[in-house]
Write a protein that holds these residues in place. Structure first.
Motif, PDB file in Angstrom:
ATOM      1  N   HIS A 149       0.708  -1.439  -0.059  1.00  0.00           N
ATOM      2  CA  HIS A 149      -0.037   0.067  -0.130  1.00  0.00           C
ATOM      3  C   HIS A 149       0.746   1.241   0.000  1.00  0.00           C
ATOM      4  O   HIS A 149       0.709   2.358  -0.748  1.00  0.00           O
ATOM      5  CB  HIS A 149      -1.007   0.037   1.105  1.00  0.00           C
ATOM      6  N   THR A 208      -8.350  10.358  -4.690  1.00  0.00           N
ATOM      7  CA  THR A 208      -8.802   9.491  -3.569  1.00  0.00           C
ATOM      8  C   THR A 208      -9.111   7.883  -3.910  1.00  0.00           C
ATOM      9  O   THR A 208      -9.266   7.773  -5.178  1.00  0.00           O
ATOM     10  CB  THR A 208     -10.557   9.995  -3.084  1.00  0.00           C
ATOM     11  N   TYR A 255      -7.090  -2.591   5.670  1.00  0.00           N
ATOM     12  CA  TYR A 255      -7.395  -1.433   5.410  1.00  0.00           C
ATOM     13  C   TYR A 255      -7.018  -0.433   6.591  1.00  0.00           C
ATOM     14  O   TYR A 255      -6.294   0.640   6.579  1.00  0.00           O
ATOM     15  CB  TYR A 255      -8.759  -1.151   4.887  1.00  0.00           C
ATOM     16  N   TRP A 299      -6.601   3.446   6.327  1.00  0.00           N
ATOM     17  CA  TRP A 299      -7.747   3.815   5.197  1.00  0.00           C
ATOM     18  C   TRP A 299      -8.906   4.243   6.281  1.00  0.00           C
ATOM     19  O   TRP A 299      -9.019   3.576   7.497  1.00  0.00           O
ATOM     20  CB  TRP A 299      -8.234   2.805   4.450  1.00  0.00           C
ATOM     21  N   TRP A 353     -14.157   1.700   2.219  1.00  0.00           N
ATOM     22  CA  TRP A 353     -12.795   2.002   2.743  1.00  0.00           C
ATOM     23  C   TRP A 353     -12.527   3.221   1.719  1.00  0.00           C
ATOM     24  O   TRP A 353     -12.396   3.182   0.471  1.00  0.00           O
ATOM     25  CB  TRP A 353     -11.773   1.074   2.998  1.00  0.00           C
ATOM     26  N   PHE A 379      -9.039   6.157   1.088  1.00  0.00           N
ATOM     27  CA  PHE A 379      -7.994   6.599   1.337  1.00  0.00           C
ATOM     28  C   PHE A 379      -7.556   7.932   0.512  1.00  0.00           C
ATOM     29  O   PHE A 379      -7.798   7.852  -0.665  1.00  0.00           O
ATOM     30  CB  PHE A 379      -6.735   5.541   1.208  1.00  0.00           C
TER      31      PHE A 379
END
Length: 156
Positions: free
Chosen positions: A82, A97, A113, A118, A149, A151
């Motif tokens: 990630h 996003t 996540y 997240w 979720w 991020f």
């Protein structure tokens, strides 16, 4: 363990791994694909597409369609991937996003996540049972609400 190289790849590169190791199988295409390679063999991948729900479809949002990790990439592979993926996405696109969904009905709790910071952004069906109980369409079984979720990718 050999070093992992994280880079932008293609769905064609990721598909053999997805066919072998992901419960949903391969993808026809992806807007952006991140692969982790060890000795030129793909050992991890993320396939990102434009969002399929009522979210911005202008290229500033991407939805994670597949995330596949193998034991070859080692401990904490998800959080390491990630970190690199978010950096590659930020540096090589206008994406602001990222969005993804975890499916509790197949054992995906969202732990990865949460570990990657997240934000849980539940859909209303996750918070309150729909009046129809989820309904069915043309004989398709009732679907369990997914956890959403989010991020935020920001440029420094």
């Amino acid at each position: 363990m050999n070093a992992i190289t994280w880079r932008i790849g293609s769905a064609r590169e990721a598909n053999p791994l997805l066919t072998r190791a992901h419960y949903l199988g391969p993808m026809r295409s992806g807007r952006l694909v991140v692969v982790g390679s060890i000795d030129d063999a793909v050992a991890a991948c993320q396939v990102w597409k434009l969002p399929t729900s009522r979210l911005p479809n202008d290229g500033t949002w991407l939805e994670l369609a597949r995330w596949c990790l193998t034991s070859q990439v080692g401990d904490n592979a998800g959080s390491r991937m990630h970190k690199y993926a978010a950096r590659l996405i930020r540096d090589h696109s206008d994406v602001r996003t990222l969005i993804s969904y975890s499916d509790p009905s197949v054992g995906h709790t969202g732990a990865l996540y949460r570990a990657c910071n997240w934000m849980w952004a539940p859909q209303w069906q996750r918070l309150r049972t729909p009046p129809t109980g989820g309904g069915t369409w043309d004989g398709i079984k009732v679907q369990v609400p997914k956890d959403r979720w989010v991020f935020h990718v920001t440029k420094e």
